[in-house]
Design a protein around this motif. Structure first.
Motif, PDB file in Angstrom:
ATOM      1  N   ALA A  43      25.764   9.492   6.967  1.00 17.68           N
ATOM      2  CA  ALA A  43      24.492   9.493   7.681  1.00 17.68           C
ATOM      3  C   ALA A  43      23.757   8.173   7.502  1.00 17.68           C
ATOM      4  O   ALA A  43      22.955   7.780   8.339  1.00 17.68           O
ATOM      5  CB  ALA A  43      23.618  10.648   7.190  1.00 17.68           C
ATOM      6  N   GLY A  44      24.033   7.472   6.415  1.00 15.03           N
ATOM      7  CA  GLY A  44      23.398   6.182   6.163  1.00 15.03           C
ATOM      8  C   GLY A  44      22.019   6.354   5.563  1.00 15.03           C
ATOM      9  O   GLY A  44      21.635   7.416   5.092  1.00 15.03           O
ATOM     10  N   GLY A  45      21.254   5.292   5.570  1.00  8.38           N
ATOM     11  CA  GLY A  45      19.906   5.344   5.022  1.00  8.38           C
ATOM     12  C   GLY A  45      19.898   5.312   3.512  1.00  8.38           C
ATOM     13  O   GLY A  45      20.897   4.996   2.856  1.00  8.38           O
ATOM     14  N   ALA A  46      18.742   5.632   2.942  1.00  9.98           N
ATOM     15  CA  ALA A  46      18.563   5.576   1.495  1.00  9.98           C
ATOM     16  C   ALA A  46      19.454   6.575   0.767  1.00  9.98           C
ATOM     17  O   ALA A  46      20.013   6.272  -0.284  1.00  9.98           O
ATOM     18  CB  ALA A  46      17.101   5.840   1.149  1.00  9.98           C
ATOM     19  N   PHE A  47      19.593   7.783   1.344  1.00 11.08           N
ATOM     20  CA  PHE A  47      20.445   8.776   0.701  1.00 11.08           C
ATOM     21  C   PHE A  47      21.908   8.335   0.710  1.00 11.08           C
ATOM     22  O   PHE A  47      22.639   8.564  -0.246  1.00 11.08           O
ATOM     23  CB  PHE A  47      20.305  10.136   1.372  1.00 11.08           C
ATOM     24  N   GLY A  48      22.332   7.709   1.783  1.00 10.77           N
ATOM     25  CA  GLY A  48      23.701   7.211   1.864  1.00 10.77           C
ATOM     26  C   GLY A  48      23.966   6.133   0.827  1.00 10.77           C
ATOM     27  O   GLY A  48      25.009   6.116   0.178  1.00 10.77           O
ATOM     28  N   LYS A  49      23.003   5.226   0.663  1.00  9.31           N
ATOM     29  CA  LYS A  49      23.153   4.165  -0.341  1.00  9.31           C
ATOM     30  C   LYS A  49      23.168   4.754  -1.742  1.00  9.31           C
ATOM     31  O   LYS A  49      23.937   4.319  -2.602  1.00  9.31           O
ATOM     32  CB  LYS A  49      22.009   3.161  -0.214  1.00  9.31           C
ATOM     33  N   ARG A  50      22.314   5.745  -1.975  1.00  8.51           N
ATOM     34  CA  ARG A  50      22.262   6.387  -3.283  1.00  8.51           C
ATOM     35  C   ARG A  50      23.588   7.094  -3.572  1.00  8.51           C
ATOM     36  O   ARG A  50      24.125   7.006  -4.677  1.00  8.51           O
ATOM     37  CB  ARG A  50      21.112   7.380  -3.333  1.00  8.51           C
ATOM     38  N   GLU A  51      24.106   7.796  -2.568  1.00  7.93           N
ATOM     39  CA  GLU A  51      25.380   8.498  -2.719  1.00  7.93           C
ATOM     40  C   GLU A  51      26.498   7.507  -3.043  1.00  7.93           C
ATOM     41  O   GLU A  51      27.327   7.751  -3.925  1.00  7.93           O
ATOM     42  CB  GLU A  51      25.708   9.275  -1.440  1.00  7.93           C
ATOM     43  N   GLN A  52      26.506   6.393  -2.341  1.00  5.52           N
ATOM     44  CA  GLN A  52      27.521   5.371  -2.570  1.00  5.52           C
ATOM     45  C   GLN A  52      27.409   4.821  -3.992  1.00  5.52           C
ATOM     46  O   GLN A  52      28.416   4.664  -4.687  1.00  5.52           O
ATOM     47  CB  GLN A  52      27.380   4.239  -1.558  1.00  5.52           C
ATOM     48  N   ALA A  53      26.187   4.559  -4.443  1.00  9.28           N
ATOM     49  CA  ALA A  53      25.976   4.041  -5.794  1.00  9.28           C
ATOM     50  C   ALA A  53      26.426   5.056  -6.845  1.00  9.28           C
ATOM     51  O   ALA A  53      27.059   4.690  -7.851  1.00  9.28           O
ATOM     52  CB  ALA A  53      24.505   3.691  -5.997  1.00  9.28           C
ATOM     53  N   GLU A  54      26.134   6.341  -6.610  1.00 10.02           N
ATOM     54  CA  GLU A  54      26.559   7.373  -7.554  1.00 10.02           C
ATOM     55  C   GLU A  54      28.071   7.504  -7.599  1.00 10.02           C
ATOM     56  O   GLU A  54      28.656   7.681  -8.667  1.00 10.02           O
ATOM     57  CB  GLU A  54      25.920   8.714  -7.194  1.00 10.02           C
ATOM     58  N   GLU A  55      28.703   7.409  -6.444  1.00 10.89           N
ATOM     59  CA  GLU A  55      30.168   7.473  -6.405  1.00 10.89           C
ATOM     60  C   GLU A  55      30.770   6.303  -7.163  1.00 10.89           C
ATOM     61  O   GLU A  55      31.703   6.475  -7.946  1.00 10.89           O
ATOM     62  CB  GLU A  55      30.667   7.459  -4.962  1.00 10.89           C
ATOM     63  N   GLU A  56      30.246   5.109  -6.933  1.00 11.33           N
ATOM     64  CA  GLU A  56      30.768   3.934  -7.620  1.00 11.33           C
ATOM     65  C   GLU A  56      30.554   4.048  -9.124  1.00 11.33           C
ATOM     66  O   GLU A  56      31.435   3.704  -9.910  1.00 11.33           O
ATOM     67  CB  GLU A  56      30.114   2.672  -7.067  1.00 11.33           C
ATOM     68  N   ARG A  57      29.401   4.546  -9.538  1.00  8.91           N
ATOM     69  CA  ARG A  57      29.112   4.729 -10.958  1.00  8.91           C
ATOM     70  C   ARG A  57      30.082   5.740 -11.565  1.00  8.91           C
ATOM     71  O   ARG A  57      30.611   5.529 -12.652  1.00  8.91           O
ATOM     72  CB  ARG A  57      27.675   5.220 -11.131  1.00  8.91           C
ATOM     73  N   TYR A  58      30.334   6.817 -10.841  1.00  8.08           N
ATOM     74  CA  TYR A  58      31.272   7.839 -11.320  1.00  8.08           C
ATOM     75  C   TYR A  58      32.667   7.248 -11.499  1.00  8.08           C
ATOM     76  O   TYR A  58      33.305   7.447 -12.531  1.00  8.08           O
ATOM     77  CB  TYR A  58      31.327   9.017 -10.343  1.00  8.08           C
ATOM     78  N   PHE A  59      33.138   6.513 -10.492  1.00 11.16           N
ATOM     79  CA  PHE A  59      34.497   5.988 -10.571  1.00 11.16           C
ATOM     80  C   PHE A  59      34.618   4.888 -11.624  1.00 11.16           C
ATOM     81  O   PHE A  59      35.655   4.758 -12.272  1.00 11.16           O
ATOM     82  CB  PHE A  59      34.979   5.506  -9.201  1.00 11.16           C
ATOM     83  N   ARG A  60      33.557   4.105 -11.829  1.00 15.01           N
ATOM     84  CA  ARG A  60      33.590   3.116 -12.906  1.00 15.01           C
ATOM     85  C   ARG A  60      33.683   3.819 -14.257  1.00 15.01           C
ATOM     86  O   ARG A  60      34.458   3.410 -15.128  1.00 15.01           O
ATOM     87  CB  ARG A  60      32.359   2.214 -12.866  1.00 15.01           C
ATOM     88  N   ALA A  61      32.881   4.870 -14.435  1.00 22.55           N
ATOM     89  CA  ALA A  61      32.915   5.619 -15.697  1.00 22.55           C
ATOM     90  C   ALA A  61      34.282   6.269 -15.888  1.00 22.55           C
ATOM     91  O   ALA A  61      34.839   6.259 -16.998  1.00 22.55           O
ATOM     92  CB  ALA A  61      31.812   6.671 -15.718  1.00 22.55           C
ATOM     93  N   ARG A  62      34.815   6.841 -14.836  1.00 20.14           N
ATOM     94  CA  ARG A  62      36.128   7.495 -14.911  1.00 20.14           C
ATOM     95  C   ARG A  62      37.212   6.475 -15.258  1.00 20.14           C
ATOM     96  O   ARG A  62      38.073   6.740 -16.094  1.00 20.14           O
ATOM     97  CB  ARG A  62      36.430   8.158 -13.558  1.00 20.14           C
ATOM     98  N   THR A  63      37.155   5.305 -14.636  1.00 20.82           N
ATOM     99  CA  THR A  63      38.127   4.250 -14.920  1.00 20.82           C
ATOM    100  C   THR A  63      37.998   3.788 -16.364  1.00 20.82           C
ATOM    101  O   THR A  63      38.999   3.576 -17.049  1.00 20.82           O
ATOM    102  CB  THR A  63      37.912   3.067 -13.959  1.00 20.82           C
ATOM    103  N   LYS A  64      36.762   3.670 -16.840  1.00 23.61           N
ATOM    104  CA  LYS A  64      36.528   3.259 -18.219  1.00 23.61           C
ATOM    105  C   LYS A  64      37.121   4.275 -19.188  1.00 23.61           C
ATOM    106  O   LYS A  64      37.766   3.903 -20.176  1.00 23.61           O
ATOM    107  CB  LYS A  64      35.027   3.112 -18.460  1.00 23.61           C
ATOM    108  N   GLU A  65      36.936   5.569 -18.901  1.00 14.38           N
ATOM    109  CA  GLU A  65      37.516   6.622 -19.738  1.00 14.38           C
ATOM    110  C   GLU A  65      39.039   6.551 -19.737  1.00 14.38           C
ATOM    111  O   GLU A  65      39.676   6.680 -20.785  1.00 14.38           O
ATOM    112  CB  GLU A  65      37.079   7.995 -19.240  1.00 14.38           C
TER     113      GLU A  65
END
Length: 108
Positions: A43-65
């Motif tokens: 959908a884009g917008g602020a929620f889309g950017k937030r979702e993208q940031a959360e996904e990236e944070r999750y995958f970085r943490a998962r990769t780190k683990e």
């Protein structure tokens, strides 16, 4: 020609059935391409950017683990192999001593 589900399970085993289920699930989802419901990220917008940031944070943490677990695994493997080398060195010494004793007994 319809094949009973039990025959399919017997032939493919658990993993084959799971693969078939995964394939069926993905094909069911592809049929909904034209629906108006979409993800927040699309959908884009602020929620889309937030979702993208959360996904990236999750995958970085998962990769780190995963990297930490892999590092620990390799460290454990190194320790195991060092112990194995020590054990084999002791075996070599034991065999050398046995050979020396045999030579001494043979020379007598």
């Amino acid at each position: 020609m319809a094949v009973p589900a039990s025959a399919v399970r017997m032939r493919l085993g658990v993993w084959g059935v799971r693969a078939m289920q995964a394939r069926n699930f993905s094909s069911e989802r592809s049929g909904n391409v034209g629906s108006s419901a979409g993800s927040v990220r699309e959908a884009g917008g602020a929620f889309g950017k937030r979702e993208q940031a959360e996904e990236e944070r999750y995958f970085r943490a998962r990769t780190k683990e995963q990297l930490a677990a892999l590092k620990k695994h390799h460290e454990d493997e190194i320790i195991h192999h060092k112990k194995e080398m020590e054990r084999l060195q002791k075996e070599i010494e034991r065999h050398k001593q046995a050979i020396t004793k045999l030579k001494q007994n043979h020379d007598d």
